[in-house]
Scaffold this motif. Structure first.
Motif, short mmCIF file in Angstrom:
data_model
loop_
_atom_site.label_atom_id
_atom_site.label_comp_id
_atom_site.label_asym_id
_atom_site.label_seq_id
_atom_site.Cartn_x
_atom_site.Cartn_y
_atom_site.Cartn_z
N PRO A 236 1.53 2.26 -1.87
CA PRO A 236 2.97 2.16 -2.09
C PRO A 236 3.38 1.01 -3.01
N LEU A 237 2.50 0.04 -3.21
CA LEU A 237 2.83 -1.10 -4.07
C LEU A 237 2.55 -0.81 -5.54
N CYS A 238 1.35 -0.29 -5.84
CA CYS A 238 0.96 -0.12 -7.24
C CYS A 238 0.66 1.33 -7.62
N LYS A 239 0.74 2.23 -6.64
CA LYS A 239 0.45 3.67 -6.84
C LYS A 239 -1.02 3.93 -7.12
N GLY A 240 -1.89 2.95 -6.81
CA GLY A 240 -3.33 3.10 -7.01
C GLY A 240 -3.96 4.01 -5.97
N GLU A 241 -5.20 4.38 -6.21
CA GLU A 241 -5.95 5.25 -5.31
C GLU A 241 -6.37 4.46 -4.07
N LEU A 242 -6.28 5.10 -2.91
CA LEU A 242 -6.67 4.48 -1.65
C LEU A 242 -8.04 4.98 -1.21
N THR A 243 -8.81 4.07 -0.62
CA THR A 243 -10.12 4.39 -0.07
C THR A 243 -10.03 4.32 1.45
N LEU A 244 -10.58 5.32 2.12
CA LEU A 244 -10.52 5.41 3.58
C LEU A 244 -11.73 4.78 4.24
N THR A 245 -11.48 3.94 5.25
CA THR A 245 -12.53 3.40 6.12
C THR A 245 -12.20 3.84 7.53
#
Length: 61
Positions: free
Chosen positions: A12-21
């Motif tokens: 939500p801050l930079c619209k970058g891709e998230l990685t799941l742990t």
């Protein structure tokens, strides 16, 4: 949280891709873990199956 939601989520801050742990999973649903953004180095917790995508300053301690 269902793992297939990863295709829809972005930081939500930079619209970058998230990685799941994943820390705990039950019946294919992620109960606890984290979503990490490499672009802005922010981590969003997953607690009780719900990802908290609020900016850090708005999360409860």
């Amino acid at each position: 949280m269902r793992p297939d939601l990863m295709d829809l989520l972005a930081c939500p801050l930079c619209k970058g891709e998230l990685t799941l742990t994943v820390v705990d999973e039950d019946g294919g649903e992620i109960q606890s873990g984290a979503l990490d953004c490499a672009a802005c180095d922010e981590t969003y917790p997953i607690e009780e199956g719900i990802p908290n995508l609020l900016p850090p300053e708005l999360r409860e301690a």
